[in-house]
Design a protein around this motif. Structure first.
Motif, PDB file in Angstrom:
ATOM      1  N   VAL A   1      -2.112  -2.386 -95.982  1.00 24.52           N
ATOM      2  CA  VAL A   1      -2.741  -2.108 -97.271  1.00 24.52           C
ATOM      3  C   VAL A   1      -3.837  -3.147 -97.492  1.00 24.52           C
ATOM      4  O   VAL A   1      -3.581  -4.293 -97.858  1.00 24.52           O
ATOM      5  CB  VAL A   1      -1.692  -2.145 -98.402  1.00 24.52           C
ATOM      6  CG1 VAL A   1      -2.370  -2.126 -99.763  1.00 24.52           C
ATOM      7  CG2 VAL A   1      -0.756  -0.953 -98.279  1.00 24.52           C
TER       8      VAL A   1
ATOM      9  N   GLU B   1      -4.630   1.466-105.060  1.00 22.81           N
ATOM     10  CA  GLU B   1      -4.010   0.833-106.226  1.00 22.81           C
ATOM     11  C   GLU B   1      -3.930  -0.680-106.065  1.00 22.81           C
ATOM     12  O   GLU B   1      -4.035  -1.419-107.050  1.00 22.81           O
ATOM     13  CB  GLU B   1      -2.625   1.431-106.482  1.00 22.81           C
ATOM     14  CG  GLU B   1      -2.666   2.816-107.106  1.00 22.81           C
ATOM     15  CD  GLU B   1      -3.548   2.854-108.350  1.00 22.81           C
ATOM     16  OE1 GLU B   1      -3.329   2.031-109.272  1.00 22.81           O
ATOM     17  OE2 GLU B   1      -4.480   3.681-108.392  1.00 22.81           O
ATOM     18  N   GLU B   2      -3.740  -1.163-104.833  1.00 20.08           N
ATOM     19  CA  GLU B   2      -3.750  -2.615-104.603  1.00 20.08           C
ATOM     20  C   GLU B   2      -5.115  -3.188-104.973  1.00 20.08           C
ATOM     21  O   GLU B   2      -5.216  -4.229-105.635  1.00 20.08           O
ATOM     22  CB  GLU B   2      -3.424  -2.921-103.140  1.00 20.08           C
ATOM     23  CG  GLU B   2      -3.399  -4.399-102.794  1.00 20.08           C
ATOM     24  CD  GLU B   2      -2.158  -5.126-103.280  1.00 20.08           C
ATOM     25  OE1 GLU B   2      -2.121  -6.365-103.149  1.00 20.08           O
ATOM     26  OE2 GLU B   2      -1.226  -4.468-103.799  1.00 20.08           O
TER      27      GLU B   2
ATOM     28  N   ARG C   1       1.512  -4.824-102.174  1.00 23.23           N
ATOM     29  CA  ARG C   1       2.465  -3.794-102.586  1.00 23.23           C
ATOM     30  C   ARG C   1       3.150  -3.100-101.415  1.00 23.23           C
ATOM     31  O   ARG C   1       4.209  -2.495-101.580  1.00 23.23           O
ATOM     32  CB  ARG C   1       1.769  -2.771-103.492  1.00 23.23           C
ATOM     33  CG  ARG C   1       0.684  -1.976-102.811  1.00 23.23           C
ATOM     34  CD  ARG C   1      -0.192  -1.206-103.777  1.00 23.23           C
ATOM     35  NE  ARG C   1       0.521  -0.155-104.472  1.00 23.23           N
ATOM     36  CZ  ARG C   1       0.649  -0.106-105.805  1.00 23.23           C
ATOM     37  NH1 ARG C   1       0.142  -1.048-106.565  1.00 23.23           N
ATOM     38  NH2 ARG C   1       1.294   0.884-106.375  1.00 23.23           N
ATOM     39  N   GLU C   2       2.593  -3.206-100.223  1.00 25.43           N
ATOM     40  CA  GLU C   2       3.226  -2.592 -99.047  1.00 25.43           C
ATOM     41  C   GLU C   2       4.625  -3.162 -98.815  1.00 25.43           C
ATOM     42  O   GLU C   2       5.489  -2.489 -98.266  1.00 25.43           O
ATOM     43  CB  GLU C   2       2.357  -2.828 -97.816  1.00 25.43           C
ATOM     44  CG  GLU C   2       2.873  -2.141 -96.563  1.00 25.43           C
ATOM     45  CD  GLU C   2       1.853  -2.106 -95.438  1.00 25.43           C
ATOM     46  OE1 GLU C   2       2.148  -1.460 -94.428  1.00 25.43           O
ATOM     47  OE2 GLU C   2       0.777  -2.718 -95.584  1.00 25.43           O
TER      48      GLU C   2
ATOM     49  N   VAL D   1       4.478   4.234 -97.553  1.00 27.03           N
ATOM     50  CA  VAL D   1       3.185   3.678 -97.953  1.00 27.03           C
ATOM     51  C   VAL D   1       2.079   4.668 -97.600  1.00 27.03           C
ATOM     52  O   VAL D   1       2.058   5.240 -96.509  1.00 27.03           O
ATOM     53  CB  VAL D   1       2.929   2.335 -97.244  1.00 27.03           C
ATOM     54  CG1 VAL D   1       1.609   1.722 -97.700  1.00 27.03           C
ATOM     55  CG2 VAL D   1       4.070   1.364 -97.524  1.00 27.03           C
TER      56      VAL D   1
ATOM     57  N   ASP E   1      -1.670   3.612-102.042  1.00 23.69           N
ATOM     58  CA  ASP E   1      -1.241   2.229-102.225  1.00 23.69           C
ATOM     59  C   ASP E   1      -2.399   1.267-101.980  1.00 23.69           C
ATOM     60  O   ASP E   1      -2.533   0.244-102.667  1.00 23.69           O
ATOM     61  CB  ASP E   1      -0.078   1.905-101.291  1.00 23.69           C
ATOM     62  CG  ASP E   1       1.208   2.591-101.710  1.00 23.69           C
ATOM     63  OD1 ASP E   1       1.764   2.212-102.744  1.00 23.69           O
ATOM     64  OD2 ASP E   1       1.632   3.524-101.004  1.00 23.69           O
ATOM     65  N   THR E   2      -3.234   1.575-100.990  1.00 21.15           N
ATOM     66  CA  THR E   2      -4.412   0.754-100.737  1.00 21.15           C
ATOM     67  C   THR E   2      -5.328   0.746-101.949  1.00 21.15           C
ATOM     68  O   THR E   2      -5.778  -0.306-102.417  1.00 21.15           O
ATOM     69  CB  THR E   2      -5.179   1.271 -99.509  1.00 21.15           C
ATOM     70  OG1 THR E   2      -4.397   1.050 -98.333  1.00 21.15           O
ATOM     71  CG2 THR E   2      -6.514   0.574 -99.351  1.00 21.15           C
TER      72      THR E   2
END
Length: 342
Positions: A321, A180-181, A165-166, A173, A177-178
């Protein structure tokens, strides 16, 4: 390493169509074998394996519905591979490519057991030979259209794709985000509980580092990725900027509206960083050579970080991420505020 974003969709070429046809036969045969094998003999086990499915994921504008967890995955770039291994998904991995650095010690044995398809991004044909049902890319270059690896090309061959996603673009970012990934990958593979445990562990690591430096003054930090005539550095949209902030610092180029970008050495001098974070990854020269270069430039002699030889080293994979970013916060915090950890 400069970012690249998902390529535009293109028409299917005759060459890709032929490759897709061959792969379809292989996958059909494999599917028939599975139907006649263990799944048919044990329908309860098959039903349990698909519990919680179908799962639909909208990834960088590409919507994919998974009827069952992927079984044959190729990862391109190291951070997706390490994320999958940390979720206990070694048995789903049939190939990886483009390692940036040594794997984490606790993952080294499993990482070494995965076939390495290429030192950099593999060709489309090389990926097809591994017969994946999913290709998981770390950088946007995993799906470079000009190299024949567009997401549409894989879709035409009956292969799903997922991009970290990054590299969806368009926003800054953060550590969220990390998390959620990890949760998204957990959903795709039907292991959401493992994903939540991993997220909780990473959140705990970050929380401890943040608490340790709470109340300390911000330390101005310059990120040196590479470059000699100009400096290639982390901009305000990068996860690196967030990691520096959590560690009690401030990226002096946080106003650069990109993930990475070039700045002049005059700008570096004017912003007077007190610490230089050196990014370490294969193909960009050793960390020691980078330090020697910075220390040898007369124009930088009065920059506080250079004058005081204050450097912290970060593997590039730790600033992406993936599972290393939480550790990076702790390492950075110790480098920026050593007195808080004595």
């Amino acid at each position: 390493m400069s970012p690249s974003f998902p390529p535009a969709r293109t028409r299917r070429s005759p060459r890709l169509g032929a490759a897709a046809a061959v792969l379809s036969v292989v996958l059909l045969a494999a599917g028939c074998g599975a139907s006649a094998g263990g799944a048919a003999r044990d329908p309860k086990a098959a039903a349990a394996a698909h519990e919680g499915f179908p799962v639909t994921v909208d990834n960088c504008g590409v919507k994919t519905t998974y009827e069952a967890p992927p079984r044959r995955v190729v990862t391109i770039h190291q951070h997706p591979a390490e994320l999958m291994l940390a979720l206990g998904l070694k048995d789903r991995m049939v190939g990886t490519a483009f390692p940036d650095s040594d794997p984490l010690p606790e993952l080294a044995t499993d990482f070494a057991a995965i076939p390495q398809l290429a030192e950099r991004e593999p060709s489309f044909e090389t990926v097809l030979e591994a017969e994946p049902d999913l290709v998981y890319g770390g950088y946007g270059s995993a799906f470079a259209e000009n190299e024949g690896r567009s997401r549409e090309a894989f879709a035409d061959a009956g292969i799903d794709t997922h991009l970290n996603r990054e590299y969806c673009g368009g926003k800054r970012v953060t550590m969220e985000d990390t998390y959620e990934e990890i949760r998204t990958v957990g959903r795709i593979f039907g292991v959401p509980e493992r994903a939540e445990r991993l997220v909780a562990d990473l959140e705990g690591r970050v929380g401890k580092a943040v608490s340790a430096v709470a109340g300390e003054p911000e330390v101005p930090v310059f990120v040196y990725d590479s470059g000699d005539r100009s400096a290639f550095t982390a901009g305000g949209r990068s996860l690196g900027t967030e990691l520096i902030r959590l560690a009690g610092g401030r990226n002096v180029f946080a106003d650069l509206d990109d993930v990475f970008g070039d700045v002049s050495w005059e700008q570096v001098v004017a912003r007077r960083p007190e610490v230089i974070a050196v990014y370490d990854y294969a193909g960009a020269g050793s960390v020691e050579r980078k330090k020697e270069f910075l220390l040898s430039r007369p124009a930088l002699a009065d920059v506080p970080a250079v004058k005081n030889r204050r450097f912290v080293v970060l593997p590039l994979t730790a600033t992406l991420v993936g599972i290393r970013s939480a550790r990076a916060v702790d390492g950075l915090a110790r480098g920026l505020h050593p007195e808080s950890f004595r």
